[in-house]
Design an enzyme around this catalytic site. Structure first.
Site, PDB file in Angstrom:
ATOM      1  N   CYS A  88       0.911  -1.287  -0.036  1.00 52.54           N
ATOM      2  CA  CYS A  88       0.174   0.001   0.098  1.00 52.54           C
ATOM      3  C   CYS A  88       0.998   1.298   0.196  1.00 52.54           C
ATOM      4  O   CYS A  88       1.894   1.271   0.721  1.00 52.54           O
ATOM      5  CB  CYS A  88      -1.099  -0.074   0.901  1.00 52.54           C
ATOM      6  SG  CYS A  88      -0.924   1.304   2.407  1.00 52.54           S
ATOM      7  N   GLU A  89       0.533   2.256  -1.056  1.00 50.72           N
ATOM      8  CA  GLU A  89       1.300   3.390  -0.791  1.00 50.72           C
ATOM      9  C   GLU A  89       1.370   4.408   0.053  1.00 50.72           C
ATOM     10  O   GLU A  89       2.094   5.253   0.199  1.00 50.72           O
ATOM     11  CB  GLU A  89       1.048   4.219  -2.268  1.00 50.72           C
ATOM     12  CG  GLU A  89      -0.292   4.907  -2.428  1.00 50.72           C
ATOM     13  CD  GLU A  89      -0.517   5.648  -3.668  1.00 50.72           C
ATOM     14  OE1 GLU A  89       0.120   4.965  -4.663  1.00 50.72           O
ATOM     15  OE2 GLU A  89      -1.143   6.431  -3.892  1.00 50.72           O
ATOM     16  N   HIS A  90       0.436   4.020   1.038  1.00 52.32           N
ATOM     17  CA  HIS A  90       0.226   5.118   2.077  1.00 52.32           C
ATOM     18  C   HIS A  90       1.085   4.698   3.328  1.00 52.32           C
ATOM     19  O   HIS A  90       1.589   5.368   4.056  1.00 52.32           O
ATOM     20  CB  HIS A  90      -1.355   5.107   2.512  1.00 52.32           C
ATOM     21  CG  HIS A  90      -2.233   5.492   1.681  1.00 52.32           C
ATOM     22  ND1 HIS A  90      -3.279   4.404   0.867  1.00 52.32           N
ATOM     23  CD2 HIS A  90      -2.251   6.508   0.746  1.00 52.32           C
ATOM     24  CE1 HIS A  90      -3.534   5.218   0.174  1.00 52.32           C
ATOM     25  NE2 HIS A  90      -3.384   6.294  -0.249  1.00 52.32           N
ATOM     26  N   HIS A  91       1.136   3.345   3.534  1.00 52.02           N
ATOM     27  CA  HIS A  91       1.996   2.811   4.666  1.00 52.02           C
ATOM     28  C   HIS A  91       3.360   1.980   4.436  1.00 52.02           C
ATOM     29  O   HIS A  91       3.778   1.347   5.239  1.00 52.02           O
ATOM     30  CB  HIS A  91       1.006   2.112   5.590  1.00 52.02           C
ATOM     31  CG  HIS A  91      -0.118   2.840   6.232  1.00 52.02           C
ATOM     32  ND1 HIS A  91      -1.544   2.747   5.657  1.00 52.02           N
ATOM     33  CD2 HIS A  91      -0.482   3.661   7.199  1.00 52.02           C
ATOM     34  CE1 HIS A  91      -2.122   3.558   6.202  1.00 52.02           C
ATOM     35  NE2 HIS A  91      -1.451   4.341   7.322  1.00 52.02           N
ATOM     36  N   GLN A 129      -5.361  -0.252  -4.411  1.00 50.66           N
ATOM     37  CA  GLN A 129      -6.130  -1.557  -4.896  1.00 50.66           C
ATOM     38  C   GLN A 129      -7.132  -0.924  -6.220  1.00 50.66           C
ATOM     39  O   GLN A 129      -7.355  -1.740  -6.983  1.00 50.66           O
ATOM     40  CB  GLN A 129      -6.920  -2.191  -3.989  1.00 50.66           C
ATOM     41  CG  GLN A 129      -7.702  -3.552  -4.400  1.00 50.66           C
ATOM     42  CD  GLN A 129      -8.288  -4.368  -3.467  1.00 50.66           C
ATOM     43  OE1 GLN A 129      -7.930  -4.055  -2.175  1.00 50.66           O
ATOM     44  NE2 GLN A 129      -9.696  -4.687  -3.704  1.00 50.66           N
ATOM     45  N   HIS A 157      -5.807  -5.890   3.566  1.00 50.36           N
ATOM     46  CA  HIS A 157      -4.460  -4.760   3.786  1.00 50.36           C
ATOM     47  C   HIS A 157      -4.200  -4.756   5.036  1.00 50.36           C
ATOM     48  O   HIS A 157      -5.038  -4.649   6.014  1.00 50.36           O
ATOM     49  CB  HIS A 157      -5.319  -3.248   3.346  1.00 50.36           C
ATOM     50  CG  HIS A 157      -5.726  -3.368   1.985  1.00 50.36           C
ATOM     51  ND1 HIS A 157      -5.322  -2.210   1.306  1.00 50.36           N
ATOM     52  CD2 HIS A 157      -6.787  -3.728   1.242  1.00 50.36           C
ATOM     53  CE1 HIS A 157      -5.756  -2.234  -0.031  1.00 50.36           C
ATOM     54  NE2 HIS A 157      -6.468  -3.197  -0.135  1.00 50.36           N
ATOM     55  N   CYS A 159      -2.207  -2.902   6.713  1.00 49.69           N
ATOM     56  CA  CYS A 159      -2.210  -1.509   7.374  1.00 49.69           C
ATOM     57  C   CYS A 159      -3.681  -1.317   8.004  1.00 49.69           C
ATOM     58  O   CYS A 159      -3.731  -0.486   8.802  1.00 49.69           O
ATOM     59  CB  CYS A 159      -2.044  -0.460   6.515  1.00 49.69           C
ATOM     60  SG  CYS A 159      -3.468  -0.209   5.291  1.00 49.69           S
TER      61      CYS A 159
HETATM   62  N1  LIG Z   1      -8.839   3.777  -1.265  1.00 44.17           N
HETATM   63  C1  LIG Z   1      -7.705   2.670  -0.698  1.00 44.17           C
HETATM   64  N2  LIG Z   1      -7.493   3.423   0.654  1.00 44.17           N
HETATM   65  C2  LIG Z   1      -6.044   2.509   0.996  1.00 44.17           C
HETATM   66  C3  LIG Z   1      -5.456   1.479   0.399  1.00 44.17           C
HETATM   67  N3  LIG Z   1      -4.820   0.999   1.308  1.00 44.17           N
HETATM   68  C4  LIG Z   1      -4.558   1.792   2.366  1.00 44.17           C
HETATM   69  N4  LIG Z   1      -5.644   2.585   2.322  1.00 44.17           N
HETATM   70  C5  LIG Z   1      -5.978   3.721   3.154  1.00 44.17           C
HETATM   71  O1  LIG Z   1      -5.183   4.803   2.948  1.00 44.17           O
HETATM   72  C6  LIG Z   1      -5.779   5.631   4.173  1.00 44.17           C
HETATM   73  C7  LIG Z   1      -4.675   6.863   4.435  1.00 44.17           C
HETATM   74  O2  LIG Z   1      -5.141   7.479   5.516  1.00 44.17           O
HETATM   75  P1  LIG Z   1      -4.506   8.629   6.382  1.00 44.17           P
HETATM   76  O3  LIG Z   1      -5.334   9.131   7.309  1.00 44.17           O
HETATM   77  O4  LIG Z   1      -3.622   9.373   5.585  1.00 44.17           O
HETATM   78  O5  LIG Z   1      -3.438   7.652   7.175  1.00 44.17           O
HETATM   79  P2  LIG Z   1      -3.632   6.981   8.781  1.00 44.17           P
HETATM   80  O6  LIG Z   1      -3.662   8.123   9.740  1.00 44.17           O
HETATM   81  O7  LIG Z   1      -2.384   5.869   8.921  1.00 44.17           O
HETATM   82  O8  LIG Z   1      -4.806   6.300   8.642  1.00 44.17           O
HETATM   83  P3  LIG Z   1      -5.305   4.856   9.563  1.00 44.17           P
HETATM   84  O9  LIG Z   1      -5.069   3.862   8.608  1.00 44.17           O
HETATM   85  O10 LIG Z   1      -6.838   5.149   9.640  1.00 44.17           O
HETATM   86  O11 LIG Z   1      -4.827   4.875  10.894  1.00 44.17           O
HETATM   87  C8  LIG Z   1      -6.248   4.732   5.355  1.00 44.17           C
HETATM   88  O12 LIG Z   1      -7.684   4.851   5.399  1.00 44.17           O
HETATM   89  C9  LIG Z   1      -5.757   3.462   4.705  1.00 44.17           C
HETATM   90  O13 LIG Z   1      -6.880   2.452   4.942  1.00 44.17           O
HETATM   91  C10 LIG Z   1      -6.164   1.292  -1.082  1.00 44.17           C
HETATM   92  O14 LIG Z   1      -5.682   0.459  -1.731  1.00 44.17           O
HETATM   93  N5  LIG Z   1      -7.124   2.011  -1.464  1.00 44.17           N
HETATM   94 ZN   LIG Z   2      -1.901   1.419   4.045  1.00 46.87          ZN
END
Ligand SMILES: Nc1nc2c(ncn2[C@@H]2O[C@H](COP(=O)(O)OP(=O)(O)OP(=O)(O)O)[C@@H](O)[C@H]2O)c(=O)[nH]1
Ligand SMILES: [Zn+2]
Length: 197
Positions: A88-91, A129, A157, A159
């Protein structure tokens, strides 16, 4: 990496030393002793792992569909349960599951393994995704020019499991529909019934 144009970015293998250096620095910053035995090889191991899990950056996914065959089968073709692992590109945490690809050819069919290679090429990157799903559909459409394409991707996921909201077992399902599938509810229903376990 976002659109359809810039699929090929870099090779992890060209930056091994730098990546090892930065992994070692992160280990220090999280409070680890990088000289203890169990961690001595870790920067090199992580770099080797990155070569595998980020191998998609070396590949233009359109090229893996390069070998196609002329064939007059104009009915649904499905390759389902294609297991994938992505990050996942966020975490930078893994997510993984199964991709299902269905298409109705229009004179050209793809080698079946090439559909699985397409999934590899788009998932072995930092991704979300939804983008995996639409990229598979867009590339199928661009290269094979079929009558229609439908893609369903299921993912779990990490994360959302080991951290954050902590909901292990929750599944995300995404779909992309192109061409004749958009108009034809019966084709969509046939695809969905055939990908059921
Ligand atoms: N739409 C989508 N979201 C994703 C995917 N993989 C991870 N995420 C979401 O990316 C979001 C990033 O949110 P942020 O609020 O910036 O990060 P965060 O504080 O770590 O969020 P939490 O996971 O809710 O603790 C989260 O809601 C994740 O669940 C994906 O493939 N698609
Ligand atoms: Zn993630």
């Amino acid at each position: 990496m976002s659109g359809l144009k810039d699929y090929v970015n870099t090779r992890v293998g060209d930056h091994r030393e730098q990546i090892e250096y930065h992994v070692r620095e992160i280990l220090k910053l999280i409070g680890e002793d990088v000289k203890r035995e169990g961690l001595l090889e870790t920067p090199a191991r992580v770099t080797r792992m990155y070569e595998e899990i980020f191998a998609g950056y070396e590949v233009d996914p359109r090229d893996v569909l390069g070998v196609t065959f002329e064939e007059n089968h104009e009915e649904l073709v499905i390759v389902k349960d294609i297991v994938y692992y992505s990050q996942c590109e966020h975490h930078m945490a893994p997510f993984f599951g199964k991709a299902h690809i269905g298409y109705i050819p229009s004179g050209r069919i793809a080698g079946l393994s090439k559909l699985a290679r397409l999934v590899e090429a788009v998932t072995r990157r930092l991704q979300v995704q939804e983008r995996i799903t639409s990229q598979i559909a867009d590339i199928m459409e661009e290269v094979l020019q079929p009558k229609g394409v439908m893609v369903v991707v299921e993912g779990e996921h990490l994360c959302m499991c080991s951290r954050g909201v902590k909901k292990p077992g929750s599944k995300t399902v995404t779909s992309a529909v192109r061409g004749s599938f958009r108009k034809d509810a019966a084709s969509r229903a046939e695809f969905l019934s055939l990908i059921k376990d």
